[in-house]
Write a protein that holds these residues in place. Structure first.
Motif, PDB file in Angstrom:
ATOM      1  N   VAL A 163      12.040  44.223  14.464  1.00  0.00           N
ATOM      2  CA  VAL A 163      11.800  45.888  14.288  1.00  0.00           C
ATOM      3  C   VAL A 163      11.207  45.882  15.419  1.00  0.00           C
ATOM      4  O   VAL A 163      10.603  45.685  16.420  1.00  0.00           O
ATOM      5  N   PRO A 164      11.617  47.809  15.443  1.00  0.00           N
ATOM      6  CA  PRO A 164      11.830  48.341  16.074  1.00  0.00           C
ATOM      7  C   PRO A 164      10.717  48.607  17.008  1.00  0.00           C
ATOM      8  O   PRO A 164      11.089  49.690  17.709  1.00  0.00           O
ATOM      9  N   GLU A 165       9.624  49.033  15.818  1.00  0.00           N
ATOM     10  CA  GLU A 165       8.522  49.973  15.777  1.00  0.00           C
ATOM     11  C   GLU A 165       7.454  49.496  15.844  1.00  0.00           C
ATOM     12  O   GLU A 165       7.142  49.031  14.233  1.00  0.00           O
ATOM     13  N   ASP A 166       6.242  49.594  15.827  1.00  0.00           N
ATOM     14  CA  ASP A 166       4.768  49.057  14.941  1.00  0.00           C
ATOM     15  C   ASP A 166       5.159  50.102  13.719  1.00  0.00           C
ATOM     16  O   ASP A 166       5.326  51.260  13.854  1.00  0.00           O
ATOM     17  N   GLY A 167       5.197  48.983  12.713  1.00  0.00           N
ATOM     18  CA  GLY A 167       4.627  50.233  11.473  1.00  0.00           C
ATOM     19  C   GLY A 167       4.341  48.900  10.089  1.00  0.00           C
ATOM     20  O   GLY A 167       4.716  47.973  10.343  1.00  0.00           O
ATOM     21  N   VAL A 168       4.560  49.826   8.858  1.00  0.00           N
ATOM     22  CA  VAL A 168       4.624  48.976   7.397  1.00  0.00           C
ATOM     23  C   VAL A 168       5.950  48.801   7.451  1.00  0.00           C
ATOM     24  O   VAL A 168       6.647  50.095   7.196  1.00  0.00           O
ATOM     25  N   TYR A 169       6.198  47.871   7.326  1.00  0.00           N
ATOM     26  CA  TYR A 169       7.959  47.778   6.535  1.00  0.00           C
ATOM     27  C   TYR A 169       7.890  47.034   4.943  1.00  0.00           C
ATOM     28  O   TYR A 169       7.501  46.522   4.585  1.00  0.00           O
ATOM     29  N   THR A 170       9.265  47.724   4.288  1.00  0.00           N
ATOM     30  CA  THR A 170       9.273  47.264   2.938  1.00  0.00           C
ATOM     31  C   THR A 170      10.405  46.581   2.700  1.00  0.00           C
ATOM     32  O   THR A 170      11.703  46.607   3.480  1.00  0.00           O
ATOM     33  N   PHE A 171       9.957  45.635   2.154  1.00  0.00           N
ATOM     34  CA  PHE A 171      11.827  44.975   1.604  1.00  0.00           C
ATOM     35  C   PHE A 171      12.345  44.869  -0.205  1.00  0.00           C
ATOM     36  O   PHE A 171      10.867  44.415  -0.536  1.00  0.00           O
ATOM     37  N   ARG A 172      13.644  44.067   0.135  1.00  0.00           N
ATOM     38  CA  ARG A 172      13.908  44.555  -0.997  1.00  0.00           C
ATOM     39  C   ARG A 172      14.531  43.171  -1.419  1.00  0.00           C
ATOM     40  O   ARG A 172      15.629  43.140  -0.198  1.00  0.00           O
ATOM     41  N   LEU A 173      13.977  42.530  -1.966  1.00  0.00           N
ATOM     42  CA  LEU A 173      14.886  41.410  -1.837  1.00  0.00           C
ATOM     43  C   LEU A 173      15.209  41.087  -3.837  1.00  0.00           C
ATOM     44  O   LEU A 173      13.855  41.240  -4.779  1.00  0.00           O
ATOM     45  N   TYR A 174      16.881  41.032  -3.799  1.00  0.00           N
ATOM     46  CA  TYR A 174      17.155  40.410  -4.931  1.00  0.00           C
ATOM     47  C   TYR A 174      17.999  39.480  -4.878  1.00  0.00           C
ATOM     48  O   TYR A 174      18.713  39.290  -4.551  1.00  0.00           O
ATOM     49  N   SER A 175      17.742  38.747  -6.041  1.00  0.00           N
ATOM     50  CA  SER A 175      18.366  38.160  -6.657  1.00  0.00           C
ATOM     51  C   SER A 175      18.924  37.661  -7.124  1.00  0.00           C
ATOM     52  O   SER A 175      17.925  37.934  -8.371  1.00  0.00           O
ATOM     53  N   ASP A 176      19.418  36.362  -8.177  1.00  0.00           N
ATOM     54  CA  ASP A 176      20.308  35.546  -9.405  1.00  0.00           C
ATOM     55  C   ASP A 176      20.788  34.391  -9.020  1.00  0.00           C
ATOM     56  O   ASP A 176      21.530  33.957  -8.179  1.00  0.00           O
ATOM     57  N   ASP A 177      19.840  33.343  -8.839  1.00  0.00           N
ATOM     58  CA  ASP A 177      18.332  33.405  -9.463  1.00  0.00           C
ATOM     59  C   ASP A 177      17.058  33.573  -8.691  1.00  0.00           C
ATOM     60  O   ASP A 177      17.314  34.465  -8.735  1.00  0.00           O
ATOM     61  N   GLY A 178      16.270  32.733  -8.466  1.00  0.00           N
ATOM     62  CA  GLY A 178      14.641  32.587  -8.139  1.00  0.00           C
ATOM     63  C   GLY A 178      15.015  32.614  -6.768  1.00  0.00           C
ATOM     64  O   GLY A 178      15.964  31.926  -5.541  1.00  0.00           O
ATOM     65  N   SER A 179      13.698  33.451  -5.836  1.00  0.00           N
ATOM     66  CA  SER A 179      14.118  33.666  -4.385  1.00  0.00           C
ATOM     67  C   SER A 179      12.523  33.869  -3.638  1.00  0.00           C
ATOM     68  O   SER A 179      11.637  34.905  -4.318  1.00  0.00           O
ATOM     69  N   GLN A 180      12.172  33.737  -2.404  1.00  0.00           N
ATOM     70  CA  GLN A 180      11.017  34.325  -1.522  1.00  0.00           C
ATOM     71  C   GLN A 180      10.663  34.448  -0.817  1.00  0.00           C
ATOM     72  O   GLN A 180      12.045  33.548  -0.053  1.00  0.00           O
ATOM     73  N   LEU A 181      10.303  35.606  -0.134  1.00  0.00           N
ATOM     74  CA  LEU A 181      10.668  35.658   1.272  1.00  0.00           C
ATOM     75  C   LEU A 181       9.216  35.726   1.881  1.00  0.00           C
ATOM     76  O   LEU A 181       7.930  36.466   1.447  1.00  0.00           O
ATOM     77  N   THR A 182       8.645  35.426   2.753  1.00  0.00           N
ATOM     78  CA  THR A 182       7.514  34.613   3.599  1.00  0.00           C
ATOM     79  C   THR A 182       8.278  35.754   5.275  1.00  0.00           C
ATOM     80  O   THR A 182       8.876  34.921   5.916  1.00  0.00           O
ATOM     81  N   VAL A 183       6.911  36.209   5.978  1.00  0.00           N
ATOM     82  CA  VAL A 183       7.242  36.199   7.388  1.00  0.00           C
ATOM     83  C   VAL A 183       5.536  36.960   7.548  1.00  0.00           C
ATOM     84  O   VAL A 183       4.561  37.089   7.612  1.00  0.00           O
ATOM     85  N   ASP A 184       5.745  36.258   8.978  1.00  0.00           N
ATOM     86  CA  ASP A 184       4.471  35.735   9.588  1.00  0.00           C
ATOM     87  C   ASP A 184       3.720  34.744   8.916  1.00  0.00           C
ATOM     88  O   ASP A 184       2.555  34.756   8.838  1.00  0.00           O
ATOM     89  N   GLY A 185       4.036  33.963   8.048  1.00  0.00           N
ATOM     90  CA  GLY A 185       3.474  33.202   7.059  1.00  0.00           C
ATOM     91  C   GLY A 185       3.146  33.651   5.920  1.00  0.00           C
ATOM     92  O   GLY A 185       2.015  32.978   5.520  1.00  0.00           O
ATOM     93  N   VAL A 186       2.954  35.169   5.494  1.00  0.00           N
ATOM     94  CA  VAL A 186       2.480  36.045   4.745  1.00  0.00           C
ATOM     95  C   VAL A 186       3.570  35.682   3.204  1.00  0.00           C
ATOM     96  O   VAL A 186       4.871  36.206   3.584  1.00  0.00           O
TER      97      VAL A 186
END
Ligand code: ACM
Ligand code: ZN
Length: 751
Positions: A671-694
């Motif tokens: 990521v280009p700078e410090d901050g809060v980022y928004t993640f839009r995860l679109y899927s058919d069927d299921g999915s999960q996203l972890t970043v930094d183990g969260v």
């Protein structure tokens, strides 16, 4: 020219009472040409309608019924001197019409009967919204014509059953939006719904079932989502002789004639679908000898099909259709043909003999042989065959009209039309209105364009647009309205309006004005989505919650303890500051107390997560491992056999991965700078996203295409990312990253 003599019409605004203000004009689908003048025309207390051709008499009766239902005022059909004049134009494009409201009355001219029906649809949308007001109409001139001749809706009455009256109301609303094909999915694995005199067990036995897993899912979701429209209506449940409860119902042949006549009066043709040779368990389990072997039931996804190797099965199909031909006058019939599990055909001596006798080498060719056999029978009986696009796979006859539903196979339209076949578009991605709605669906329908690859000749073979309401999760008629509206209005506009007359922003404005009309017709549409809310939000010091609903008639209520908001919960009145972790649930309530979908939105206080520090050299892209995974949850993907290893530019399905797909996508996100980022995860069927183990977005489980949104706070630099995903039947996977203000960020990926 008809003589215009009317003592009941008082013209001009100056004579109107304050009550008689014409509604704003907001017609859906958007007409080709509208010219509105200042002022209104008020119909008197005893308005009348006349026709200039006897063939329009049923249209006048339909208008009279609709007029009374909408305004509370009777509209009398008279032989001459009517306030509203219906004129038949003998030439002109089928379905086109003109409508003029002027001093002296309303004149409508329709090309053919269906043109008049479309004129009536426009007039109905000009009537006052509220019953009992004086009937004031805007002075207007409309000339209009359809983009497509085929504007359809399929309703699956097998998985759940809707009564004749429920369907009639739907057909009436279809006519209101100028839809003209009612595709009636009458048979499937879960229930046979049409009386066949020669095979009474089809309905005596095949129309009833014990509760199935879809019924229990509806009931469980009704409780989980606090949504009564998911419940099974008592009226469709009976106690069987053995004391157990059964679900079902069916249409007698008289019921069918009644529906067909009701639809015909409203310019709607009825297309029966008897799905074969797959999706036929209700028939197979009612009569012996229709399938390859005695053992029948469900495979992993589909059921035992009928056996095209057996003459008895062919005779059954011909006999059933012969009775259907007598009930359904429209030239088109639908044979289904989708999702056939052909495993039994490989093992069945009769199927193999049929293949050998006809020089066929594959089972899809056997289905094609069956389709061609049935199609020849249809043609002998003056009927044209429609089938789902699965029938392309074994080879198309030149006569079949293809319904393209498998939008994950985008070459379908090209394949069908380049072969010279007519095409009707029903892409699952947006036009299946049984899928869950969210705020991506309406623009998705409106802006969908699957024809880019078609040349002019191929594009001419596109007969029209269609929508489907599959019934597995639509147990009640209230849920049916909830699923169909408002989305069906966008389908109607897509099918009717010329592209140059279409504009999404303008459509949504007109839609807002249509909502009270739907309400007045008793259509309990789904309340519009609440916007401005992410499923997951992260903030470092404070944040602000802002919620919005485009429908000003709703009240938004919320809770802060994760429970479902009720009529007594606090009302959201404007932006609210949050300084501590809070778990909100927001929900819209309609004027009648009905509830919209609940929106959970967690606001979590967190710190910026440190970037990784490493000397390691990375390659661009993400590691993307494909496992042969048939499961229904992300957990377990890695225990399945590994099928392929890829590197992809971002989060997506590698093009090589087909059928059972389980993906484990890993690497780093920069990521280009410090901050809060928004993640839009679109899927058919299921999915999960972890970043930094969260866990940032948990979009797990079997579901239709769905976007969930989460946030994560990060310091500039690299952060480990991991996405799990699965699907077994043509899926989709996308990840979009935005900054806190909703601007897309082009993050870089490494592995
Ligand atoms: C279909 O959705 N199986 C046509
Ligand atoms: Zn067989």
């Amino acid at each position: 020219m008809m003589k215009l003599k009317n003592i009941f019409i008082l013209a001009a605004v100056s004579l109107m009472s304050a009550m008689a203000v014409a509604q704003n004009v907001a017609i859906i689908p958007q007409p080709y040409h509208i010219d509105q003048q200042k002022g209104t025309v008020v119909l008197g207390a005893k308005p009348t309608v006349e026709v200039d051709d006897a063939s329009l008499m049923p249209a006048a009766q339909y208008l009279s019924d609709a007029f009374e239902a909408q305004t509370g005022t009777k509209l009398k059909v008279v032989s001459k001197g009517g306030d509203i004049r219906l004129c038949l134009a003998k030439d002109g494009e089928e379905g086109a019409y003109s409508l003029k409201v002027e001093r002296g009355g309303v004149t409508m001219s329709g090309s053919g009967y269906t043109g008049m029906i479309n004129a009536i649809a426009t007039l109905r949308q000009l009537l006052p919204v509220v019953k009992g007001e004086k009937v004031a109409l805007p002075k207007i001139n409309v000339s209009d014509r359809p983009r497509y001749g085929w504007r359809g809706l399929m309703v699956d009455c097998s998985r759940h059953f809707y009564t004749v009256d429920e369907l009639k109301k739907l057909i009436d609303v279809m006519a209101y939006y100028k839809l003209n094909r009612f595709h009636w999915h009458l048979t499937d694995d879960q229930g046979w719904r049409v009386e066949v005199k020669r095979y009474p067990l089809l309905t005596v036995k095949g129309a009833w079932r014990h509760f199935n897993n879809q019924d229990s899912l509806c009931m469980a979701n009704a409780a989980k989502e606090d949504m009564p429209n998911l419940l099974l209506p008592e009226s469709k449940i009976r106690t069987a002789a053995d004391g157990t409860q059964e679900y079902g119902g069916f249409y007698t042949q008289d019921d069918v004639r009644d529906i067909v006549a009701y639809a015909a009066k409203r310019g709607i043709d009825v297309v029966p679908e008897i799905d074969m040779p797959g999706h036929s368990l209700a028939a197979i389990e009612s009569y012996d000898g229709l399938s390859c072997f005695d053992q029948t039931g469900w495979g992993r996804l589909f059921t035992t099909p009928m056996c095209p190797g057996k003459d008895k099965m062919l005779e059954f199909c011909r006999n059933v259709w012969t009775e259907m031909f007598a009930l359904f006058p429209f030239e088109y019939v639908h044979i289904g043909g989708d999702e056939v599990d052909m495993k039994n055909w490989k093992k069945c001596a009769d199927c193999q003999k049929r293949m050998a006798d006809n020089g066929l080498t594959t089972e899809p060719q056997l289905q094609t042989w069956f389709n061609h056999y049935m199609e020849a029978f249809f043609r002998e009986n003056g009927k044209k065959m429609i089938a789902w696009d699965d029938v392309i796979d074994g080879g198309l006859s030149p006569y079949t009209t293809v319904m393209w539903w498998r939008s994950w196979l985008p070459k379908g339209p090209k394949k069908a039309t380049s072969h010279g076949n007519d095409l009707i578009d029903v892409p699952v991605s947006f036009f299946y209105l049984s899928t869950r709605e969210d705020d991506t669906k309406l623009p998705g329908i409106y802006n969908f364009n699957p024809y880019e690859t078609l040349n002019d000749n191929e594009a001419k073979l596109v007969k029209g647009i269609h929508s489907c309401l599959w019934g597995e999760r639509v147990a009640s008629v209230e849920r049916m309205w909830y699923q169909l509206f408002p989305r069906l209005t966008a389908v109607a506009e897509k099918a009717w309006s010329m592209p140059e007359r279409m504009n999404y922003d303008d459509f949504t404005k007109r839609l807002l004005m249509q909502l009270p009309r739907l309400e007045a017709m008793g259509v309990k549409y789904r309340l519009p989505d609440l916007t401005g809310l992410n499923r997951g939000n992260v903030f470092v010091s404070t944040d602000t919650v802002k919620v919005f609903c485009i429908d000003p008639s709703v009240t938004i209520r919320y809770t802060k303890d994760g429970t479902m908001p009720q009529q007594t919960s606090p009302v959201y009145t404007g932006p609210m500051a949050v300084t501590e972790t809070t778990h909100f649930v927001f929900r819209a309530f309609g004027r009648d107390g009905r509830k919209g979908d609940a929106f959970r939105s967690d606001f979590v206080k967190d710190q910026l997560h440190e970037a990784v520090t490493t000397e390691q050299q990375f390659q661009t892209g993400l590691s993307n491992l494909w496992y042969d995974y048939p499961g229904d949850w992300c957990k377990g993907i890695e225990e399945a056999p590994l099928k392929g290893e890829y590197v992809t530019d971002g989060v997506c399905i590698p093009k090589e991965a087909k059928e059972n797909i389980g993906l484990v996508i890993t690497g780093y996100l920069e990521v280009p700078e410090d901050g809060v980022y928004t993640f839009r995860l679109y899927s058919d069927d299921g999915s999960q996203l972890t970043v930094d183990g969260v866990m940032v977005v948990d979009n797990d489980g079997m579901h239709d295409a769905r976007e969930l949104v989460g946030q994560h706070a990060m310091k500039k630099g690299l952060h480990p990312i991991r996405v799990l995903y699965f699907d077994h039947n043509g899926g989709d996977l996308r990840l979009k990253v935005e900054d806190k203000h909703g601007k897309e960020v082009k993050v870089r990926y490494w592995h």
